[in-house]
Enzyme design. Structure first.
Site, short mmCIF file in Angstrom:
data_model
loop_
_atom_site.label_atom_id
_atom_site.label_comp_id
_atom_site.label_asym_id
_atom_site.label_seq_id
_atom_site.Cartn_x
_atom_site.Cartn_y
_atom_site.Cartn_z
N MET A 1 10.63 -2.62 14.92
CA MET A 1 9.57 -2.59 13.48
C MET A 1 8.35 -2.18 13.78
O MET A 1 8.14 -1.93 15.06
CB MET A 1 9.75 -3.93 12.85
CG MET A 1 11.35 -4.45 12.24
SD MET A 1 11.63 -3.30 11.08
CE MET A 1 13.27 -4.06 10.76
N CYS A 2 7.57 -1.95 12.64
CA CYS A 2 6.29 -1.50 12.88
C CYS A 2 5.23 -2.60 12.69
O CYS A 2 5.39 -3.72 12.74
CB CYS A 2 6.28 -0.31 11.83
SG CYS A 2 7.57 0.73 11.66
N ARG A 3 4.10 -2.13 12.97
CA ARG A 3 2.77 -3.07 12.61
C ARG A 3 1.76 -2.09 11.78
O ARG A 3 1.82 -0.93 11.90
CB ARG A 3 1.87 -3.25 13.93
CG ARG A 3 3.08 -4.10 14.96
CD ARG A 3 3.19 -5.63 14.14
NE ARG A 3 3.83 -6.71 14.75
CZ ARG A 3 5.03 -6.70 14.90
NH1 ARG A 3 5.80 -6.05 13.86
NH2 ARG A 3 5.88 -7.68 15.66
N VAL A 93 1.41 1.59 13.27
CA VAL A 93 1.99 2.29 14.50
C VAL A 93 3.65 1.76 14.23
O VAL A 93 4.06 0.83 13.76
CB VAL A 93 1.52 1.38 15.76
CG1 VAL A 93 0.17 1.82 16.24
CG2 VAL A 93 1.48 -0.03 15.62
N ASN A 119 6.21 -1.98 6.63
CA ASN A 119 6.83 -2.69 7.85
C ASN A 119 8.03 -3.30 7.54
O ASN A 119 7.95 -4.18 6.63
CB ASN A 119 5.82 -3.46 8.48
CG ASN A 119 6.40 -4.30 9.63
OD1 ASN A 119 7.24 -3.78 10.29
ND2 ASN A 119 5.84 -5.62 9.66
#
Length: 363
Positions: A1-3, A93, A119
């Site tokens: 996953m993302c941030r 990101v 996210n």
């Protein structure tokens, strides 16, 4: 996953003071994500993006810069961040779950004055995508340039906003943009529609265990029109915890003298000249950060912070209810185990049922 990271300030801030310099900056999180629990994909290295609003004389749309180069390895990110200031910034990101590695799939996404990032994931996506796309008006269907569930969710948001009578193409917005109440209402409707699409997945498809179909969604969204910001921390489950989301506010964001990278949120009065929202705290100062309650919206409007519960079929009014962290962990997310019924500025977060202004220093 993302941030992801959101900054909204009364004054402009140098991007590097958020993106590069703090001990646990979002750049650091791209390769050293302390709350990332997926050891199979330990990095957020599938590209990054920045979006920031500039002088009104340049128009209402934000400037967006994306790249498929890992954030830690992009010299242009350092050059840009060291010379750019803004009052409202999005940073992201990426660790891909849907879509290929390309600039068109990097967050944030934008349409005119609106900017969006995500996210998480949309549950049962391969069965949802076609129905979602077919339900959009032509111009919002055509606005999608990539292949991520996140961008299609943004197209759905634009469609919802348009059907509410607020044209995203309008250039005649008042000085406050669409207004935080309208953005929040459109966000809630978007989540409602995503849940309805998932509910409509045929039972036969749901039973395809060999394909690992999971219909639960993690929907940590952020949207801004350049004036207000709406963020969500949401999971489409009564029993599971959502992916992590934190916020912080104060009068200044300062680096300790003689302590490189050690930033802290200073609070000289009850004002909130600066508001930060982040998937992971940018500092290790525990008192600087507050957990956004599960299945809630966080609104930033004129530097005031308001939190509302998202009351739907996945809402639990019991503030002591203990959700499982298993699903978020399986998706590579942190689902903090701290009790969300903890007191925030004297208000019990787990029982918020109306607008709660959380601006000001915490005790």
């Amino acid at each position: 996953m993302c941030r992801f990271l959101v900054y909204k300030g009364k004054d402009e801030i140098l991007l590097s003071e958020l993106i590069l310099e703090p001990q646990h900056s979002i750049l650091t999180q791209s390769y050293d994500s302390r709350l990332r629990l997926d050891t199979r994909r330990p990095h957020n290295g599938d590209g990054f993006g920045l979006g920031y609003y500039t002088s009104p004389t340049l128009g209402p749309a934000p400037c967006v810069f994306t790249s498929t180069i890992p954030a830690w390895n992009c010299i242009n990110l350092h050059r840009l961040s060291a010379k750019t200031t803004s009052k409202l910034i999005f940073a992201h990101v990426r660790a891909t779950t849907e879509g290929t590695l390309s600039d068109s799939n990097c967050h944030p996404f934008n349409y005119n004055s609106l900017m969006w990032m995500h996210n998480g994931n949309v549950g049962g996506w391969k069965y949802v995508k076609r129905s979602l796309a077919m339900g959009l008006q032509e111009r919002w269907f055509s606005s999608v340039g990539g292949s991520t569930d996140s961008e299609w969710a943004f197209a759905l948001f634009l469609d919802v906003l348009d059907r509410m009578g607020h044209d995203p193409d309008s250039v005649n917005l008042n000085k406050d943009g669409f207004g935080h109440a309208i953005l929040r209402k459109a966000m809630l409707k978007t989540i409602e529609k995503l849940n309805a699409l998932i509910t409509a997945i045929p039972d036969k498809a749901r039973k395809e265990k060999e394909e690992g179909l999971d219909c639960r969604s993690l929907l940590n969204f952020a949207i801004s029109d350049g004036h207000s910001v709406i963020c969500t921390r949401y999971v489409s489950s009564m029993t599971d915890e959502a992916a992590s989301l934190y916020w912080s506010s104060g009068t200044s964001w300062q680096q300790d003298r003689g302590m490189k990278g050690r930033y802290q949120m200073e609070r000289r009065d009850r004002g909130a000249d600066i508001v930060l929202v982040a998937s992971e705290p940018l500092t290790f100062e525990r008192d600087d950060w507050v957990i956004v309650p599960t299945n809630s919206t966080l609104t930033i409007h004129k530097q005031a912070v308001m939190i509302h519960p998202i009351i739907d079929e996945f809402y639990n009014e019991n503030p002591s209810y203990n959700r499982s962290t298993g699903f978020a962990v399986s998706q590579g997310q942190d689902a903090t185990e701290e009790k969300e019924r903890g007191v925030i500025n004297g208000t019990v977060s787990g029982t918020i049922d109306a607008t709660v202004d959380l601006t000001g220093p915490r005790p």
